[in-house]
Design a protein around this motif. Sequence first.
Motif, short mmCIF file in Angstrom:
data_model
loop_
_atom_site.label_atom_id
_atom_site.label_comp_id
_atom_site.label_asym_id
_atom_site.label_seq_id
_atom_site.Cartn_x
_atom_site.Cartn_y
_atom_site.Cartn_z
N LEU A 61 -7.10 5.05 -1.31
CA LEU A 61 -5.69 5.42 -1.15
C LEU A 61 -5.17 6.14 -2.39
O LEU A 61 -4.51 7.18 -2.29
CB LEU A 61 -4.85 4.18 -0.85
N ARG A 73 -10.33 -5.73 -0.94
CA ARG A 73 -9.69 -4.45 -0.57
C ARG A 73 -9.74 -3.43 -1.71
O ARG A 73 -9.10 -2.39 -1.64
CB ARG A 73 -8.24 -4.72 -0.17
N ARG A 113 -10.58 0.14 -0.74
CA ARG A 113 -9.52 0.71 0.09
C ARG A 113 -8.36 1.17 -0.79
O ARG A 113 -7.80 2.25 -0.60
CB ARG A 113 -9.04 -0.32 1.12
N PHE A 114 -8.01 0.36 -1.78
CA PHE A 114 -6.96 0.74 -2.73
C PHE A 114 -7.36 1.99 -3.51
O PHE A 114 -6.56 2.89 -3.72
CB PHE A 114 -6.66 -0.40 -3.70
N MET A 129 0.82 -1.20 0.00
CA MET A 129 0.00 0.00 0.00
C MET A 129 0.86 1.26 0.00
O MET A 129 0.51 2.20 -0.71
CB MET A 129 -0.97 -0.01 1.19
#
Length: 174
Positions: free
Chosen positions: A40, A33, A36-37, A1
């Motif tokens: 980000l 995920r 979430r990626f 990440m």
Amino acid sequence: MPALALVAFVESSVFPIPPDVMLIPMILAAPHRAFRFAALCTMASVAGGFLGYAIGYFAFDAIGEPVLRFYHAMDSYEALKASFAKWGVWIIMIKGMTPIPYKLVTIASGAFKFNLLSFTLASIISRFVRFFLVATLFWLYGPPIRDFIERRLVLVTSVFAVALVGGFVLLRYI
């Protein structure tokens, strides 16, 4: 990440490779995920956009112009300059959603002294749409895409390489 965040950050100001190169395989490997990626990438890209804005605002002659010349984007920059005052927010939003190098928009926004709040809001919206669209598509359709890539890895990497090089060549003429 952290590597994904770094690539998304620097792509918005100086780096030639879009974060999709990391985002897509990461979503395929861990679809739970995906969002979430995407979040980000959105946050890091907008933060990196501030660096591009600062390059344009404070150091266009010393840094911004050489970066744009390196990517053969000065003609695009001049064309953008002509319409930015009238359509700036829309330009940021549309270009921010496309694979067109976002660094052109961030550096130009600073060089044109575009309103920082408008730049920020347009960047958040456009980058959110871009990365969450990628995340949604690969979250929904990831397994067949992953299977296709795994069966035809040489073809996929060859097409990607041609598209990447072709994008830089095309950028010279836009």
